[in-house]
Design an enzyme around this catalytic site. Sequence first.
Site, PDB file in Angstrom:
ATOM      1  N   ARG A  85       0.816  -1.214   0.000  1.00 60.40           N
ATOM      2  CA  ARG A  85       0.000   0.000   0.000  1.00 60.40           C
ATOM      3  C   ARG A  85       0.851   1.265   0.000  1.00 60.40           C
ATOM      4  NH1 ARG A  85      -3.197   1.784  -2.638  1.00 60.40           N
ATOM      5  NH2 ARG A  85      -4.127  -0.301  -2.525  1.00 60.40           N
ATOM      6  N   LYS A 103       2.465  24.823  -3.153  1.00 61.10           N
ATOM      7  CA  LYS A 103       1.202  24.224  -2.700  1.00 61.10           C
ATOM      8  C   LYS A 103       1.302  22.702  -2.811  1.00 61.10           C
ATOM      9  CE  LYS A 103      -1.413  28.329  -4.030  1.00 61.10           C
ATOM     10  NZ  LYS A 103      -2.429  28.904  -4.947  1.00 61.10           N
ATOM     11  N   LYS A 150       5.003  39.225  -2.091  1.00 59.02           N
ATOM     12  CA  LYS A 150       3.608  39.039  -2.444  1.00 59.02           C
ATOM     13  C   LYS A 150       2.760  40.203  -1.922  1.00 59.02           C
ATOM     14  CE  LYS A 150       2.025  34.814  -2.625  1.00 59.02           C
ATOM     15  NZ  LYS A 150       2.011  34.607  -4.095  1.00 59.02           N
ATOM     16  N   GLU A 205       5.111  40.039  -6.913  1.00 57.75           N
ATOM     17  CA  GLU A 205       3.767  39.790  -7.425  1.00 57.75           C
ATOM     18  C   GLU A 205       3.026  41.115  -7.546  1.00 57.75           C
ATOM     19  OE1 GLU A 205       0.878  36.627  -5.724  1.00 57.75           O
ATOM     20  OE2 GLU A 205       0.321  38.516  -4.772  1.00 57.75           O
ATOM     21  N   ASP A 241      -0.442  38.460 -11.335  1.00 54.62           N
ATOM     22  CA  ASP A 241      -1.417  37.649 -10.617  1.00 54.62           C
ATOM     23  C   ASP A 241      -2.832  37.937 -11.082  1.00 54.62           C
ATOM     24  OD1 ASP A 241      -2.162  35.769  -8.594  1.00 54.62           O
ATOM     25  OD2 ASP A 241      -2.835  37.442  -7.355  1.00 54.62           O
TER      26      ASP A 241
END
Length: 285
Positions: A102, A137, A169, A199, A220
Amino acid sequence: MIRRLPDLLIEPVVRRALAEDLGRAGDITAQACIPEGARMRAVFAARRPGVLAGVDCVRLGLLALDPSATLNPRLRDGDAFEAGAVLVEADADARAFLAAERTALNLLGRLCGIATLTRAYVEAVSGTGARIADTRKTTPGLRALEKHAVVCGGGVNHRFGLDDAILIKDNHVALCGGVGEAIRRARAAAGHLVKLEIEVDGLDQFDEALAERPDVVMLDNFTPEMLREAVARAGASPFGRPVLEASGGVNLQTVRAIAESGVDVISVGALTHSAPALDVGLDVI
């Protein structure tokens, strides 16, 4: 040829997954049903077409429980395959094989799924010059493996962690009081080998960023029309043209239009946070 990840990076992930599955007493089903010392030959076979990633997870999973196990990979990471293809053939102690099954399938299916989705994005932008990149992410604890799978699919890696490069950002900009001030502060603190990306969420911010000469500008959630305008402005800028990265609102239906705007890179969080696991099975032979 796809570069292999060092075993040193893969083995701790595999061992943690095995320990989680084995629990306190090991595989009590295999211990009850399978005679000690029995051998097992089996193949890891694809139930659906895809792109291979994660062969070394299978190898290290089996070797962790049976150091005498032998494996014969039929394909290499990065290879495409059709449904029914044999990916790896292996021979190992039967109890060990069943206990590792598994974990090996979970990692192989997950990584093949990422590589397969990445390949779909890469093919969708073929001929435009744009490159498909991942993001941070990723599944906690699996970043090295998942980013390797992106490369297997033909994509490129964005920064691996917060220490790879400076990426300013929207919240950094808000706390610094503006795009220009944020870039100036970052530039003053950065070493000579550190890349700087910012960004921006509009063309006004983009113009302000260009004047500060960042290495990369992330556009963005720009529309294709805004992206084309940004590409034109960057090409005409007296400050030089930074690398232009599009991000946000990217899917397989929109990525071609984004790429045709002339941007250099398209970052896609879905490569790792939304890729479906590929169906791979283990068949005794």
